[in-house]
Scaffold this active site. Structure first.
Site, PDB file in Angstrom:
ATOM      1  N   HIS A 132      35.812  55.773  26.038  1.00 57.51           N
ATOM      2  CA  HIS A 132      34.600  55.668  24.554  1.00 57.51           C
ATOM      3  C   HIS A 132      33.143  56.148  26.016  1.00 57.51           C
ATOM      4  O   HIS A 132      33.430  55.708  27.129  1.00 57.51           O
ATOM      5  CB  HIS A 132      34.406  54.870  24.415  1.00 57.51           C
ATOM      6  CG  HIS A 132      33.575  54.173  22.419  1.00 57.51           C
ATOM      7  ND1 HIS A 132      31.637  54.128  23.317  1.00 57.51           N
ATOM      8  CD2 HIS A 132      33.236  54.383  21.361  1.00 57.51           C
ATOM      9  CE1 HIS A 132      31.264  54.309  22.505  1.00 57.51           C
ATOM     10  NE2 HIS A 132      32.297  54.317  21.047  1.00 57.51           N
TER      11      HIS A 132
ATOM     12  N   ASP B 253      38.629  54.358  16.725  1.00 60.77           N
ATOM     13  CA  ASP B 253      39.862  55.507  16.081  1.00 60.77           C
ATOM     14  C   ASP B 253      41.353  55.595  16.175  1.00 60.77           C
ATOM     15  O   ASP B 253      42.070  56.310  15.579  1.00 60.77           O
ATOM     16  CB  ASP B 253      38.548  57.127  16.772  1.00 60.77           C
ATOM     17  CG  ASP B 253      37.483  57.086  15.999  1.00 60.77           C
ATOM     18  OD1 ASP B 253      37.034  56.171  15.215  1.00 60.77           O
ATOM     19  OD2 ASP B 253      36.318  56.708  17.295  1.00 60.77           O
TER      20      ASP B 253
END
Length: 436
Positions: free
Chosen positions: A312, A370
């Site tokens: 991320h 996700d």
């Protein structure tokens, strides 16, 4: 340029000159201090260079705090883990908008206010007929949300607090309706109107799945899972789409236009489309026996293969939302009777290998939100084209909260980043007849 620390400031000296300036250090409630560089150009004649703004604070905000090194996400000071376990999406929406958790009376009033605004102007139905049936739902909701300013003239004065409040209600309430209708339009089914006897997540699932000829009962386990997904995506500080909303808002644009801009930004596969990319990756791997070869291709510098759902921009530790999403994934699959789901088995084995592989550990590539959300949404029957739309439904509350904060901040100015110009120097125009 060189810098030396001073109490409460940084002294910056331009090498080779006698020019220097002191930049005040600005502390936050928690997190690192920042250097206030606003007078740097006036006093030294230089700008800062920070592509992607990874080291630049663009605003003050009291809404969301992230510590990516240790995996912390706070909304108004409350850990995301506590909110996902104990709260509801509309309560989190109230918190983001108003700064405090509501009392029982405030919660009831807020929920009723959202319910009263969940229908859309009937003429907006005709907008859907202007789109092709195979249009991406994100294109549809971007267009419809942008058009809301043509129908709700009574809440466009951004200097009026009551207008800002009404616009917030309308956007939070109507996005599920707009999104569900985009899906219904794409599959040729009748639009389902919202029902005021259902909760926020229940209403969305009902509008997505119900048809007029028969009664549809929303599964409470799935409704709770959906509510949790909305909470986990409600806000995430100054990401690309939120920054887009703030930048649009800095011009004085109306809130519907600003949120439409945020939706357009979210559409990018590097932002809102990441969970869809995870499913595509798992489908390409196909079986747990193929993971080893896939991992080797990921490590290969000459390969274009990427490990989706890991790592991320902000988090350098385990994304706190991913742990909650993993547990929710198990609950949904169990409720639906999906045992030994190939995608889940593949995802868990991939996670196990990646978390113990020195290559990924050194690079701090941990699972993000996700990684599991796509599997849950697929199990609940959502087509991949709706994944980013659902993200937009959740993130609208964060966008409108950030927009309101930006509009109400007297120190904010119109956004205008600088650049490093690397083009041609000034030159004279050459007539067409003289160009070789």
């Amino acid at each position: 340029m060189s810098g030396t620390n001073a109490a409460g400031s940084i002294t910056v000296t331009l090498d080779g000159t006698n020019k220097s300036t002191k930049l005040a250090l600005k502390p936050g409630t928690i997190g690192p201090q920042v250097a206030d560089i606003r007078k740097l150009y006036d006093e030294l004649g230089v700008f800062t260079y920070d592509p992607g703004y990874g080291n630049t604070a663009s605003c003050d905000s009291t809404i969301t705090y992230i510590d990516g090194d240790v995996g912390v996400l706070l909304h108004r000071g409350y850990p995301i883990e506590q909110l996902a376990e104990k709260s509801s999406f509309l309560e989190v929406a109230y918190l983001l908008l108003n700064g405090e958790l509501p009392t029982a009376a405030q919660k009831s009033e807020f929920e009723l206010g959202v319910l009263r605004h969940n229908m859309v102007h009937e003429q907006l139905r005709s907008f859907y007929n202007g789109f092709r049936r195979d249009a991406h739902p994100m294109a549809v909701i971007c267009g419809v949300v942008g058009a809301m300013s043509a129908f709700y003239h009574d809440s466009l004065d951004i200097s009026n607090p009551e207008h800002r409040r009404i616009a917030a209600f309308r956007l939070i309430a109507k996005l599920p309706t707009i999104a569900a209708w985009a899906y219904k339009y794409s599959i040729g089914e009748p639009f389902m109107y919202p029902r005021n006897n259902l909760g926020y997540a229940e209403n969305f699932l009902h509008m997505m799945n119900a048809v007029p000829p028969e009664e549809y009962k929303v599964n409470p386990v799935l409704a709770r899972a959906m509510d949790r997904i909305l909470i986990l995506h409600a806000d995430h500080e100054q990401n690309a789409s939120t920054s887009t909303v703030r930048l649009a808002g800095s011009t004085g644009a109306n809130p519907f236009a600003c949120i439409a801009a945020g939706i357009a930004s979210l559409w990018g596969p590097a932002h809102g489309g990441a969970n869809e990319a995870v499913l595509k990756m798992l489908a390409e791997i196909g079986h747990v026996d193929n993971i080893k070869g896939f991992i080797e291709r990921v490590k290969d510098k000459n390969s274009s293969v990427r490990l989706m759902g890991f790592g991320h921009r902000v988090y350098k530790n385990y994304d706190p939302r991913a742990k909650i999403m993993m547990n929710s994934c198990h609950e949904v699959l169990s409720e639906l009777g999906i045992k030994g789901d190939p995608l889940l088995d593949l995802a868990m084995e991939l996670e196990k290998i990646a978390l113990n592989d020195e290559y990924f550990v050194q690079r701090k590539l941990y699972p993000n939100v996700d990684f599991y959300s796509g599997i849950i949404l697929k199990a609940m029957g959502f087509p991949t084209s709706m994944f980013t739309v659902l993200f937009a439904v959740a993130r609208t509350v964060g966008w409108i909260s950030q927009w309101r904060e930006q509009v109400e901040d007297p120190t904010q100015r119109i956004g205008r980043p600088r650049q490093v110009y690397t083009g041609a120097k000034q030159r004279d125009y050459v007539p067409l007849s003289q160009r070789g």
